[in-house]
Design a protein around this motif. Structure first.
Motif, PDB file in Angstrom:
ATOM      1  N   LEU A  55       0.840  -1.202   0.000  1.00 48.76           N
ATOM      2  CA  LEU A  55       0.000   0.000   0.000  1.00 48.76           C
ATOM      3  C   LEU A  55       0.872   1.248   0.000  1.00 48.76           C
ATOM      4  CD1 LEU A  55      -2.813  -0.912   2.537  1.00 48.76           C
ATOM      5  CD2 LEU A  55      -2.947  -0.867   0.075  1.00 48.76           C
ATOM      6  N   ALA A  70      -7.930   1.297   9.116  1.00 52.92           N
ATOM      7  CA  ALA A  70      -9.125   0.501   9.401  1.00 52.92           C
ATOM      8  C   ALA A  70      -8.845  -0.968   9.168  1.00 52.92           C
ATOM      9  CB  ALA A  70     -10.281   0.970   8.522  1.00 52.92           C
ATOM     10  N   GLU A  71      -8.108  -1.241   8.091  1.00 48.28           N
ATOM     11  CA  GLU A  71      -7.790  -2.629   7.769  1.00 48.28           C
ATOM     12  C   GLU A  71      -6.904  -3.234   8.849  1.00 48.28           C
ATOM     13  OE1 GLU A  71      -7.697  -3.654   3.094  1.00 48.28           O
ATOM     14  OE2 GLU A  71      -5.792  -3.251   4.043  1.00 48.28           O
ATOM     15  N   VAL A  92      -7.827   4.035   5.187  1.00 50.49           N
ATOM     16  CA  VAL A  92      -8.322   2.692   4.954  1.00 50.49           C
ATOM     17  C   VAL A  92      -7.355   1.658   5.506  1.00 50.49           C
ATOM     18  CG1 VAL A  92      -8.674   1.035   3.114  1.00 50.49           C
ATOM     19  CG2 VAL A  92      -9.823   3.215   3.034  1.00 50.49           C
ATOM     20  N   ILE A 144      -4.330  13.776  -1.968  1.00 49.21           N
ATOM     21  CA  ILE A 144      -5.551  13.529  -1.189  1.00 49.21           C
ATOM     22  C   ILE A 144      -5.869  12.042  -1.173  1.00 49.21           C
ATOM     23  CG2 ILE A 144      -8.012  13.995  -1.100  1.00 49.21           C
ATOM     24  CD1 ILE A 144      -7.275  16.714  -2.408  1.00 49.21           C
ATOM     25  N   PHE A 145      -5.625  11.404  -2.314  1.00 54.44           N
ATOM     26  CA  PHE A 145      -5.877   9.964  -2.394  1.00 54.44           C
ATOM     27  C   PHE A 145      -5.057   9.229  -1.338  1.00 54.44           C
ATOM     28  CE2 PHE A 145      -6.310   5.784  -3.979  1.00 54.44           C
ATOM     29  CZ  PHE A 145      -7.457   5.786  -4.736  1.00 54.44           C
ATOM     30  N   LEU A 199       1.871   7.682  -5.884  1.00 54.44           N
ATOM     31  CA  LEU A 199       0.821   8.703  -5.993  1.00 54.44           C
ATOM     32  C   LEU A 199       1.374  10.084  -5.647  1.00 54.44           C
ATOM     33  CD1 LEU A 199      -2.252   6.909  -4.436  1.00 54.44           C
ATOM     34  CD2 LEU A 199      -2.230   8.030  -6.640  1.00 54.44           C
ATOM     35  N   GLY A 254       2.314   2.168  -3.303  1.00 49.14           N
ATOM     36  CA  GLY A 254       1.307   2.894  -4.079  1.00 49.14           C
ATOM     37  C   GLY A 254       1.241   4.348  -3.655  1.00 49.14           C
ATOM     38  N   PHE A 281      -6.722   8.993   1.881  1.00 47.25           N
ATOM     39  CA  PHE A 281      -7.755   7.944   1.889  1.00 47.25           C
ATOM     40  C   PHE A 281      -7.100   6.578   2.089  1.00 47.25           C
ATOM     41  CE2 PHE A 281     -10.235  11.290   0.135  1.00 47.25           C
ATOM     42  CZ  PHE A 281     -11.531  10.990   0.484  1.00 47.25           C
ATOM     43  N   VAL A 282      -6.010   6.342   1.359  1.00 47.38           N
ATOM     44  CA  VAL A 282      -5.349   5.037   1.468  1.00 47.38           C
ATOM     45  C   VAL A 282      -4.865   4.808   2.888  1.00 47.38           C
ATOM     46  CG1 VAL A 282      -3.455   3.616   0.649  1.00 47.38           C
ATOM     47  CG2 VAL A 282      -4.691   5.019  -0.946  1.00 47.38           C
ATOM     48  N   ALA A 318      -4.749  15.917  -6.397  1.00 45.68           N
ATOM     49  CA  ALA A 318      -5.638  14.760  -6.256  1.00 45.68           C
ATOM     50  C   ALA A 318      -4.915  13.550  -5.692  1.00 45.68           C
ATOM     51  CB  ALA A 318      -6.262  14.421  -7.609  1.00 45.68           C
ATOM     52  N   GLY A 319      -3.684  13.311  -6.174  1.00 46.56           N
ATOM     53  CA  GLY A 319      -2.949  12.142  -5.721  1.00 46.56           C
ATOM     54  C   GLY A 319      -2.628  12.204  -4.244  1.00 46.56           C
TER      55      GLY A 319
END
Lengths: 477, 102
Positions: free
Chosen positions: B41, B73-74, B70, B62-63, B48, B44, B66-67, B59-60
């Motif tokens: 992850l 959470a994972e 997540v 901000i992405f 980004l 990635g 999110f990653v 945008a990247g």
């Protein structure tokens, strides 16, 4: 202000399910009777959302700066997910009591996972795809292990978690490369520039990693190794939803991401990839399922084979294949949910009554359940006049139109192989001498209701396939 | 201003990704496998951020948030699953978590 309300109304199915999640948390905390209220509350939310989606099919467009789209085929997917989840809740009510694992979280997680699926199907941006995928997957990791005292469920949950997040790694890296080459995360823009981008090696690599990640989620051949173990070990009703809703959501993303290919705006550069996974999944799933004696495991291999049949449509990549895949997903959802619903009722506590030999003489102990099981098996094997037949038919037709006749022939061959293990269940139920010490079947009204509804839908879509196909085709641009 | 060429970042992130994939495939301890997934992850994320910075688009970046969210959470869910399995089996070795066969 008017615009905001209009926008919220447009994406109301998502809002309804999201409110359902929050309200069910409140109910679980606040009410001592939550065990009785929550299941019916979630059925209400699912049915309401499903009906709203069906009645608003014609209100099409995009919302929130092209993040989400609504109406048309997106709403067909929404109502499919919600109906599937409602049926799952109906058959879960008794099932989780049988296993002594009633947790309010069960229904809350079901609601959240459906929200994730809906975000995936409605996504018009890689952001939404990722958020939806993870919302669905993380809920499923927990749901798979909901019988947390059972080692089987623990193992299924761990395997699903490790392989699922492995797939997420591929998706994230793929998205990074797609973003770097397409200079945007908007799927609308990526799809319209697909033709020129597909000459860029880095873009193709990124797209391929993205597709590999989703191949895990649809359970296609080289990425299938988690499927049998997870479906066998998880709670039966959860396996039903994972194999239908989860697969449908992953396919909806593939249909969006390859959106340029289907109308013929761009060459299908991924045809060899999809043709290979389709051919191997069909044959592998059908052949290995023959040697299975556990019904849940057999249906897991059949799920791999069905992913292969649907991937034929992705390899073909024309208008007919979109309609074919969507019809197949609808048919597969209801026949598989029905089969898992029956297994959940026949199953005793502690993972007993799952073997083929436990179904000997079911036709005498419970004629209705065995008749419906026979119906689902006929439909899964693709015999007319059930919905499963037309799913295969439309997908194979699309392959022939795309000059992939060899793939359609392979599909027919593996369907013929699969008839053996589906019909074997029927032979065991009807034509074998029953043993006296057979375990009793705990059938219950809600579970039977869910199975009967699935059966009605399977027969209905089998007799009138044209209505759904025409509806889907009318929304294809 | 001399920037580090973007290829360097991409090669590093591809290397991290490869290390992550290899680790997932060959390591036997569930927690180490999970760490390798986190490495994938993060490779990635690195790609980004690099792309985003070179394109001048946010945008990247901000992405990446999110990653990371997540991934957190994972991790919460994943460690809970590993604890549940450790309570029942007293092991987190993937080779010994093998009830299901063929």
């Amino acid at each position: 202000m008017q615009n905001h309300f209009q926008e919220i109304y447009n994406v109301l199915p998502l809002v309804l399910v999201a409110c359902g999640v929050f309200l069910s948390v409140v109910i679980e905390i606040g009410s001592v009777k939550s065990e009785k209220i929550l299941p019916w509350f979630s059925v209400l939310v699912f049915l309401g959302t499903s009906l709203f989606s069906v009645f608003n099919l014609n209100n099409c467009g995009t919302a929130y700066n092209n993040m989400l789209s609504y109406g048309g085929n997106v709403f067909i997917f929404y109502s499919l997910f919600n109906l599937a989840a409602a049926l799952t809740v109906l058959s879960s009510m008794e099932y989780i009591k049988k296993y002594g694992s009633y947790f309010g979280e069960y229904y809350i997680l079901l609601l959240s996972s459906v929200l994730g699926m809906m975000l995936m199907a409605g996504a018009r941006d890689l952001f939404m795809v990722f958020i939806g995928l993870e919302l669905m997957s993380i809920c499923f990791y927990v749901l798979a292990g909901i019988n947390r005292k059972k080692q089987n469920a623990n193992e299924a949950s761990l395997k699903y978690f490790l392989l699922g997040s492995f797939a997420t790694g591929f998706v994230v890296y793929g998205i990074a490369l797609i973003f770097g080459t397409a200079h945007t995360t908007s799927l609308e823009v990526i799809v319209s520039n697909f033709g020129s981008l597909s000459h860029n090696l880095l873009f193709v690599t990124g797209m391929l990693l993205f597709l590999v990640g989703f191949s895990f989620k649809i359970a296609a051949f080289p990425f299938h190794m988690w499927v049998p173990d997870v479906y066998q070990g998880s709670a039966t009703t959860v396996s039903g939803l994972m194999s239908t809703g989860g697969k449908a959501a992953a396919f909806s993303v593939l249909l969006i991401a390859l959106g340029a290919v289907f109308p013929g705006n761009a060459a299908n550069v991924f045809r060899p990839y999809f043709a290979a996974i389709a051919a191997f999944s069909m044959l592998y799933g059908s052949i290995v399922a023959i040697s299975q004696n556990n019904l849940k495991r057999m249906l897991a291999y059949s799920s791999i084979a069905h992913a292969g049949y649907m991937a034929i449509g992705l390899a073909a990549g024309n208008r007919e294949s979109v309609a074919g895949i969507m019809f197949y997903l609808v048919a597969y959802t209801f026949m598989n949910l029905g089969a898992f619903g029956i297994i959940a009722m026949v199953e005793g506590a502690d993972d007993t009554n799952l073997e083929l030999k436990d179904y000997i003489g079911l036709s005498q102990r419970h004629p209705l359940l065995s008749a419906l099981m026979a119906l689902f098996m006929f439909s899964l094997s693709g015999l007319p006049p059930f919905a499963g037949f037309f799913g295969k038919y439309y997908v194979f037709i699309s392959a022939i139109k795309a000059d992939l006749t060899w793939l359609a022939i392979l599909g027919v061959v593996s369907s013929v192989i699969s008839v053996y293990f589906y019909l074997r269940v029927i032979v065991y139920m009807y034509f074998k001498e029953p043993e006296p010490e057979a375990l009793p079947v705990h059938n219950n009204a809600n579970g039977v209701l869910a199975v009967v509804i699935s059966a009605i839908l399977v027969v209905m879509f089998g007799i009138f396939p044209g209505t759904l196909i025409n509806l889907i085709t009318s929304y294809l641009r | 201003m001399n920037l580090i060429p973007i290829e360097y970042y991409l090669i590093l992130s591809a290397f991290m990704f490869a290390v992550g994939v290899t680790g997932v495939l060959i390591r036997k301890n569930a927690i180490v496998v999970f760490m390798c997934i986190e490495l994938m992850l993060n490779s990635g994320n690195l790609a980004l951020v690099a792309f985003s910075s070179y394109m001048g688009s946010s945008a990247g970046q901000i992405f990446v948030f999110f990653v990371m969210t997540v991934a957190a959470a994972e991790a919460a869910v994943g460690l809970a699953i590993i604890i549940a399995i450790f309570r029942n089996k007293l092991t987190v070795n993937i080779d010994e978590i093998n009830i299901f066969k063929w």
